[in-house]
Write a protein that holds these residues in place. Structure first.
Motif, PDB file in Angstrom:
ATOM      1  N   GLN A  44       0.802  -1.222   0.000  1.00  0.00           N
ATOM      2  CA  GLN A  44       0.000   0.000   0.000  1.00  0.00           C
ATOM      3  C   GLN A  44       0.839   1.278   0.000  1.00  0.00           C
ATOM      4  O   GLN A  44       0.310   2.367  -0.162  1.00  0.00           O
ATOM      5  CB  GLN A  44      -0.922   0.012   1.229  1.00  0.00           C
ATOM      6  CG  GLN A  44      -1.928  -1.125   1.249  1.00  0.00           C
ATOM      7  CD  GLN A  44      -2.805  -1.098   2.488  1.00  0.00           C
ATOM      8  OE1 GLN A  44      -3.010  -0.047   3.101  1.00  0.00           O
ATOM      9  NE2 GLN A  44      -3.325  -2.258   2.873  1.00  0.00           N
ATOM     10  N   ILE A  47       0.713   3.278  -3.424  1.00  0.00           N
ATOM     11  CA  ILE A  47      -0.561   3.275  -4.142  1.00  0.00           C
ATOM     12  C   ILE A  47      -0.909   4.664  -4.667  1.00  0.00           C
ATOM     13  O   ILE A  47      -1.274   4.829  -5.838  1.00  0.00           O
ATOM     14  CB  ILE A  47      -1.696   2.733  -3.247  1.00  0.00           C
ATOM     15  CG1 ILE A  47      -1.598   1.211  -3.145  1.00  0.00           C
ATOM     16  CG2 ILE A  47      -3.068   3.110  -3.818  1.00  0.00           C
ATOM     17  CD1 ILE A  47      -2.699   0.577  -2.326  1.00  0.00           C
ATOM     18  N   ALA A 103      -2.217  -1.221  -8.624  1.00  0.00           N
ATOM     19  CA  ALA A 103      -2.749   0.143  -8.658  1.00  0.00           C
ATOM     20  C   ALA A 103      -2.760   0.723 -10.059  1.00  0.00           C
ATOM     21  O   ALA A 103      -3.636   1.522 -10.410  1.00  0.00           O
ATOM     22  CB  ALA A 103      -1.944   1.041  -7.724  1.00  0.00           C
TER      23      ALA A 103
END
Length: 359
Positions: A44, A47, A103
């Motif tokens: 993450q 992202i 992403a």
């Protein structure tokens, strides 16, 4: 933080004369700054930058595949590396690459290739110098085959952990490694490609030598974990790599400047600032992409004009502004220059210690 936008061909005034320049501090703009939280799950962390730069990342990947004329055998090799990403790339890099792929919608193999490309081809200039007051300053040009694409991908990354700033980098979207870094009150860092051997051999090292790491992964670990100039130099001198290179490191105390010449397995040469020297290392070191003890090729001599500019500027007049002047003169700065940096670990990045100019 001041980031400067440069236009094509102008004349800039250096400390003691006029030089033709292709990277002029013409108009100041604000580069977008992103906070990368190392406490987040690895997939993450990038992202937001991946979403914001998705189209530009895709354009770079397409250009690399087309203009580099990648053979089918190499594409197969990259796809194999991607399929074995957990075995070949350690955490957190494997998960970060997966996060970027998800992403952006770009195939994992293409994301992997984009992150290995610096280990294949890039040309740069690095200078580490001592001011008369003993402060170490560090100049860096990132030169690359796809400058127009990379300019559109450049942002400032501030890496945080436990709520504190760990280091700052001039970052390329879609990339998880570090090419240029500033760690306040510790050290500054940049990397230059060493023009040795066949590029495809570097890819094979990623598979054959399980201990070898992509250059920018090692440097990311150094920026995160090393707590001193000496520790950074030691790690960069001893780690297994998938490609030869030069690591340039600047510290915060007099004499803390080094160019580390590496092959895949071992240290080749450690060139350090030495105030007792009668050569240029008395107050500065300048590295392009060729071993410093050999003359550079006539076809790519950025070393001679860079040294002439440093010698003309003199130690008495060198500072972050005049060092940026040196980094932006022709041909030290050239058509493949993506950005120029003047930095000092003795000054906080947000207070002028990390200045970036985009050509």
């Amino acid at each position: 933080m001041k980031i400067y936008l440069a236009f094509n061909f102008f004349v800039c005034i250096c400390t003691l004369g006029l030089v033709t320049s292709k990277c002029v501090k013409q108009t100041s703009i604000d580069f977008k700054t992103y906070k990368i939280d190392l406490d987040q799950p690895a997939d993450q962390r990038f992202i937001q930058t991946s979403i914001d730069f998705a189209n530009e990342i895709k354009a770079l990947v397409d250009a690399q595949k087309k203009l580099l004329k990648i053979p089918d055998e190499v594409i197969t090799l990259i796809e194999f590396i991607a399929s074995q990403i957990d075995k070949l790339f350690p955490y957190p890099f494997n998960q970060e690459l997966r996060g970027i792929s998800k992403a952006t919608g770009i195939k994992l193999g293409d994301v992997v290739f984009a992150n290995l490309i610096y280990d294949i081809t890039a040309f740069c200039t690095g200078i580490v110098a001592t001011q008369e007051n003993g402060q170490i300053i560090h100049g860096r040009n990132l030169d690359y085959d796809f400058p127009n694409y990379l300019k559109n991908l450049t942002y400032i990354a501030e890496f945080y952990q436990n709520g504190s700033l760990v280091f700052t980098s001039a970052h390329i979207a879609g990339f998880v490694g570090i090419l240029t870094g500033h760690k306040y009150n510790k050290f500054t860092f940049s990397i230059n490609e060493r023009d040795q051997g066949q590029w495809w051999i570097n890819l094979l090292f990623a598979i054959i030598d399980k201990k070898a790491s992509p250059l920018s992964f090692i440097t990311r670990k150094v920026m995160e974990n090393a707590t001193s100039f000496e520790q950074a130099v030691d790690i960069l001198s001893t780690s297994d790599l998938i490609a030869p290179c030069y690591f340039i490191v600047g510290g915060v105390h007099p004499g803390q400047g080094a160019v580390i010449t590496r092959n895949q397995y071992k240290l080749v040469d450690l060139w350090k600032l030495n105030p007792e020297s009668t050569g240029i290392e008395k107050w500065y070191l300048l590295e392009t992409n060729y071993d410093h003890w050999l003359p550079p090729p006539a076809s790519d001599d950025r070393q001679t004009p860079g040294m002439m500019a440093m010698n003309t500027t003199t130690q008495a007049n060198i500072n972050l502004d005049t060092l940026m002047d040196v980094m932006t003169l022709d041909p030290v700065c050239n058509k493949e220059t993506v950005y120029s940096v003047a930095m000092s670990a003795a000054v906080e990045a947000s207070k002028g210690g990390f200045q970036v100019l985009i050509r």
